[in-house]
Design a protein around this motif. Structure first.
Motif, PDB file in Angstrom:
ATOM      1  N   ALA A 134     -83.642 133.624  90.050  1.00 38.68           N
ATOM      2  CA  ALA A 134     -82.953 132.431  89.579  1.00 38.68           C
ATOM      3  C   ALA A 134     -82.509 131.608  90.778  1.00 38.68           C
ATOM      4  O   ALA A 134     -82.464 132.118  91.907  1.00 38.68           O
ATOM      5  CB  ALA A 134     -81.729 132.819  88.744  1.00 38.68           C
ATOM      6  N   ILE A 135     -82.231 130.349  90.524  1.00 37.66           N
ATOM      7  CA  ILE A 135     -81.663 129.503  91.575  1.00 37.66           C
ATOM      8  C   ILE A 135     -80.178 129.816  91.657  1.00 37.66           C
ATOM      9  O   ILE A 135     -79.458 129.716  90.666  1.00 37.66           O
ATOM     10  CB  ILE A 135     -81.835 127.999  91.246  1.00 37.66           C
ATOM     11  CG1 ILE A 135     -83.307 127.632  91.053  1.00 37.66           C
ATOM     12  CG2 ILE A 135     -81.177 127.136  92.322  1.00 37.66           C
ATOM     13  CD1 ILE A 135     -84.120 127.593  92.345  1.00 37.66           C
ATOM     14  N   CYS A 136     -79.700 130.214  92.841  1.00 42.15           N
ATOM     15  CA  CYS A 136     -78.271 130.483  93.018  1.00 42.15           C
ATOM     16  C   CYS A 136     -77.596 129.208  93.528  1.00 42.15           C
ATOM     17  O   CYS A 136     -78.014 128.629  94.534  1.00 42.15           O
ATOM     18  CB  CYS A 136     -78.059 131.619  94.034  1.00 42.15           C
ATOM     19  SG  CYS A 136     -76.296 131.864  94.417  1.00 42.15           S
ATOM     20  N   THR A 157     -80.751 128.322  96.764  1.00 40.27           N
ATOM     21  CA  THR A 157     -82.167 128.664  96.900  1.00 40.27           C
ATOM     22  C   THR A 157     -82.559 129.647  95.793  1.00 40.27           C
ATOM     23  O   THR A 157     -81.690 130.167  95.079  1.00 40.27           O
ATOM     24  CB  THR A 157     -82.462 129.277  98.293  1.00 40.27           C
ATOM     25  OG1 THR A 157     -83.852 129.561  98.386  1.00 40.27           O
ATOM     26  CG2 THR A 157     -81.678 130.559  98.510  1.00 40.27           C
ATOM     27  N   LEU A 158     -83.859 129.870  95.655  1.00 38.35           N
ATOM     28  CA  LEU A 158     -84.325 130.855  94.681  1.00 38.35           C
ATOM     29  C   LEU A 158     -84.023 132.255  95.218  1.00 38.35           C
ATOM     30  O   LEU A 158     -84.387 132.571  96.355  1.00 38.35           O
ATOM     31  CB  LEU A 158     -85.836 130.682  94.456  1.00 38.35           C
ATOM     32  CG  LEU A 158     -86.446 131.568  93.375  1.00 38.35           C
ATOM     33  CD1 LEU A 158     -86.000 131.126  91.993  1.00 38.35           C
ATOM     34  CD2 LEU A 158     -87.968 131.571  93.464  1.00 38.35           C
ATOM     35  N   VAL A 159     -83.323 133.034  94.428  1.00 38.35           N
ATOM     36  CA  VAL A 159     -82.936 134.381  94.884  1.00 38.35           C
ATOM     37  C   VAL A 159     -83.374 135.417  93.858  1.00 38.35           C
ATOM     38  O   VAL A 159     -83.665 135.083  92.712  1.00 38.35           O
ATOM     39  CB  VAL A 159     -81.395 134.490  95.067  1.00 38.35           C
ATOM     40  CG1 VAL A 159     -80.915 133.569  96.173  1.00 38.35           C
ATOM     41  CG2 VAL A 159     -80.672 134.200  93.756  1.00 38.35           C
ATOM     42  N   ASP A 206     -78.484 138.673  94.299  1.00 37.85           N
ATOM     43  CA  ASP A 206     -78.568 139.843  95.181  1.00 37.85           C
ATOM     44  C   ASP A 206     -78.069 139.523  96.590  1.00 37.85           C
ATOM     45  O   ASP A 206     -77.753 140.418  97.360  1.00 37.85           O
ATOM     46  CB  ASP A 206     -80.017 140.351  95.247  1.00 37.85           C
ATOM     47  CG  ASP A 206     -80.416 141.078  93.968  1.00 37.85           C
ATOM     48  OD1 ASP A 206     -79.496 141.451  93.200  1.00 37.85           O
ATOM     49  OD2 ASP A 206     -81.621 141.259  93.735  1.00 37.85           O
ATOM     50  N   VAL A 207     -78.001 138.223  96.931  1.00 35.90           N
ATOM     51  CA  VAL A 207     -77.585 137.834  98.279  1.00 35.90           C
ATOM     52  C   VAL A 207     -76.064 137.687  98.358  1.00 35.90           C
ATOM     53  O   VAL A 207     -75.414 138.275  99.207  1.00 35.90           O
ATOM     54  CB  VAL A 207     -78.267 136.506  98.708  1.00 35.90           C
ATOM     55  CG1 VAL A 207     -77.845 136.112 100.129  1.00 35.90           C
ATOM     56  CG2 VAL A 207     -79.790 136.645  98.608  1.00 35.90           C
ATOM     57  N   CYS A 208     -75.486 136.875  97.427  1.00 37.88           N
ATOM     58  CA  CYS A 208     -74.059 136.545  97.564  1.00 37.88           C
ATOM     59  C   CYS A 208     -73.197 137.159  96.465  1.00 37.88           C
ATOM     60  O   CYS A 208     -71.981 136.976  96.456  1.00 37.88           O
ATOM     61  CB  CYS A 208     -73.856 135.044  97.607  1.00 37.88           C
ATOM     62  SG  CYS A 208     -74.081 134.257  95.999  1.00 37.88           S
ATOM     63  N   ALA A 266     -76.659 133.466  86.215  1.00 44.01           N
ATOM     64  CA  ALA A 266     -77.212 133.120  84.901  1.00 44.01           C
ATOM     65  C   ALA A 266     -76.656 134.047  83.840  1.00 44.01           C
ATOM     66  O   ALA A 266     -76.311 135.198  84.115  1.00 44.01           O
ATOM     67  CB  ALA A 266     -78.734 133.205  84.932  1.00 44.01           C
ATOM     68  N   ILE A 267     -76.549 133.493  82.646  1.00 43.48           N
ATOM     69  CA  ILE A 267     -76.091 134.274  81.491  1.00 43.48           C
ATOM     70  C   ILE A 267     -77.225 134.291  80.466  1.00 43.48           C
ATOM     71  O   ILE A 267     -77.644 133.236  79.990  1.00 43.48           O
ATOM     72  CB  ILE A 267     -74.811 133.657  80.884  1.00 43.48           C
ATOM     73  CG1 ILE A 267     -73.673 133.725  81.914  1.00 43.48           C
ATOM     74  CG2 ILE A 267     -74.417 134.386  79.604  1.00 43.48           C
ATOM     75  CD1 ILE A 267     -72.442 132.946  81.541  1.00 43.48           C
TER      76      ILE A 267
END
Ligand SMILES: [Zn+2]
Length: 207
Positions: free
Chosen positions: A12-14, A19-21, A48-50, A55-56
Motif C-alpha cells: 500500500a502507499i504509506c 511511497t509504496l511499502v 512494515d517500514v514506519c 489501510a483498513i
C-alpha cells in the motif's frame, strides 16, 4: 471477495513514508474519524517500514461503524405513568415476554418510520394538539409522573432532533406524540400492520 488474515502481507502507499511499502495485517486500536475514542482490536494493514496504519480492509469497517453507533446518547424525558403503560402494553402485544427494555427499540422503530413519512409532522402536531386539550380535563384520580431514561444511538438521536425541527415540538412533547402514534398504530387496530416487523425486532432484542 478478498478476506485478509492476521499476519498476511500486502502492499500500500504509506502516507507517512510517501511511497509504496509492504504491509502486514495486524490487530490495532484505531481512532474514530472524529478523534473521539478508539475502536479496539481492528484488523488493519500496518506499514512494515514506519509501523503506521496505512489501510483498513472492508472486513473491518462494520466493526468500526458499529462501535460508532453504540457510542450512545442519553434520552431522558418526564412522562405520565399512562404514557409508559401505552409503551408497555404495545410491547406486550408484540412479545408476551416483553420487559421495559423494549420501550427503547419501540420508540426507535417509530422514529425511523416517522422520519420517512412525509405526513408525519402534520400527524404528530395533530396528536400533540389532542394531548394538550385532553390535559385540560383533570383526571379524577392522580396519575404519577415517571421518567423515561434510556441510551439511544446517535442515529436515533439525530432522527429525534430532525423531527423536533419539522414538528416544532419540544423533545418531551414529541416523545408524547410518538407514544400517541404508537397507541393509534399498535394498540387500537385489531391487526396492526407493523406487528410482524416488530416481532422480528423483539426476537433480536431479546436474543
Ligand atoms: Zn510507512
Amino acid at each position: 471477495m478478498k478476506f485478509y488474515e492476521a499476519g498476511e502481507k500486502s502492499k500500500a502507499i504509506c502516507a507517512h513514508c510517501k511511497t509504496l511499502v509492504t504491509t502486514t495485517f495486524q490487530y490495532r486500536d484505531v481512532p474514530f474519524d472524529d478523534g473521539e475514542g478508539v475502536v479496539k482490536d481492528i484488523l488493519v494493514a500496518v506499514c512494515d517500514v514506519c509501523n503506521a496504519v496505512v489501510a483498513i480492509p472492508a472486513q473491518s469497517t462494520p466493526a468500526i461503524r458499529r462501535a460508532r453507533e453504540t457510542a450512545e446518547v442519553t434520552l431522558e424525558v418526564s412522562l405520565s405513568a399512562r404514557d409508559l403503560q401505552v409503551l408497555d402494553l404495545a410491547a406486550l402485544r408484540i412479545d408476551s415476554a416483553a420487559t421495559a427494555r423494549f420501550r427503547k427499540p419501540l420508540i426507535a422503530h417509530f422514529l425511523r418510520r416517522l422520519e420517512n413519512d412525509p405526513d408525519a409532522p402534520n400527524r404528530l402536531a395533530e396528536i400533540n394538539k389532542r394531548i394538550a386539550s385532553a390535559r385540560k380535563v383533570p383526571s379524577l384520580v392522580p396519575v404519577p409522573r415517571k421518567r423515561l431514561s434510556c441510551k439511544i444511538a446517535p442515529v436515533t438521536d439525530a432522527r429525534l432532533h430532525q423531527l423536533m425541527q419539522t414538528t416544532s415540538l419540544k423533545k418531551s412533547d414529541l416523545i408524547k406524540a410518538i407514544i400517541g402514534e404508537i397507541e393509534e398504530k399498535l394498540l387500537l387496530p385489531d391487526a396492526p400492520p407493523d406487528l410482524p416487523v416488530l416481532r422480528d425486532v423483539a426476537a433480536v432484542v431479546n436474543a
